[in-house]
Design an enzyme around this catalytic site. Structure first.
Site, short mmCIF file in Angstrom:
data_model
loop_
_atom_site.label_atom_id
_atom_site.label_comp_id
_atom_site.label_asym_id
_atom_site.label_seq_id
_atom_site.Cartn_x
_atom_site.Cartn_y
_atom_site.Cartn_z
N HIS B 47 0.71 -1.12 0.12
CA HIS B 47 0.08 -0.02 -0.20
C HIS B 47 0.92 1.34 0.00
CE1 HIS B 47 -4.07 -1.86 1.68
NE2 HIS B 47 -3.55 -2.37 0.68
N GLU B 49 0.91 3.90 1.86
CA GLU B 49 1.49 4.20 3.02
C GLU B 49 2.64 3.36 3.40
OE1 GLU B 49 -1.58 3.56 2.21
OE2 GLU B 49 -3.04 4.54 3.77
N CYS B 77 -5.92 1.95 6.15
CA CYS B 77 -6.65 0.55 6.51
C CYS B 77 -5.97 0.24 7.97
CB CYS B 77 -6.52 -0.61 5.49
SG CYS B 77 -4.58 -1.13 5.46
N CYS B 80 -2.20 -0.16 7.38
CA CYS B 80 -1.29 1.04 7.49
C CYS B 80 -1.63 1.92 8.59
CB CYS B 80 -1.78 1.82 6.05
SG CYS B 80 -1.48 0.88 4.50
#
Lengths: 149, 149
Positions: B47, B49, B77, B80
């Protein structure tokens, strides 16, 4: 889990909290083995579980690990529990609980959250005693070293 | 946040959900810029992040990012949000909310959990409209492509 405990020992050599992890595939067997390397590589995301998920995905050539079981010596934190759900891991087995940061039972239960698009099967307490002793011994030695310094 | 929106556009080129992220240091300025690469590299942890935190840590040579602000186009999420707490990020700014998987307001609030050993300052809704439109446009095109196939 014995393999995960073995992996955890290697973390200690770098001054990292001893947490170890393996990923098992039903046909290919061991597809990842990793240990906490946060201090070793100065990466806040380098927990054993995240490293093992990345290794298993690279090995299998796909991010979905819905046929894999992950064994880890300590209850996963929010980051790692979220990563296990994101990777669609079939089953997660962990040894010791983590009352301060565990997100699979202690502070929350991310792995079984019905609002998320995947739920992992979970088994707790497998070889809990040796995992707990390994962690206690690490922190005891660390405190002792600090006092002596 | 405009830089994060620009980064997000690059994710689309690989068929990845357009989420972009930058990390700003008070002295060094931009120390990381990343976008979602889950499909591109088949890594469930890739992801925006997580990639940005890894890049910022590598750049600064330390896993503690307690003087940094992270800007991201979508609510983080569980994975993250947990990573942001683990990295001790000072401040998190996000644009659009994520009602299905967001762990900073929608399903939980990991960034402000008083039981964890760090809490991030949080600002929400900055440039929410363009971030939401970017995501909607991606999913609309994806659905259209599916129908045509």
């Amino acid at each position: 889990m014995l393999l995960a405990l073995d992996a955890a020992e290697k973390a200690e050599l770098n001054g990292d909290v001893p947490v170890g992890c393996v990923v098992i595939h039903p046909e290919h067997g061991l597809v990842a083995s990793a240990f906490n390397r946060r201090e070793a590589v100065q990466d806040p995301t380098a927990h054993a579980e995240v490293l093992a998920l990345r290794e298993a995905s690279a090995r299998l050539g796909r991010w979905r690990l819905s046929d894999c079981t992950l064994y880890v010596t300590l209850e996963p934190c929010f980051m790692c529990a979220g990563a296990l759900v994101n990777a669609r891991v079939k089953r997660v087995v962990y040894a010791a609980s983590d009352s301060k940061a565990g997100a699979c039972e202690s502070l929350a239960n991310v792995l079984s959250d019905a609002r998320l698009n995947h739920r992992c099967e979970v088994s707790r307490g497998i070889l809990e005693e040796p995992a707990r002793l390994q962690l206690q011994s690490f922190f005891r030695a660390k405190r002792k070293k600090r006092i002596q310094e």
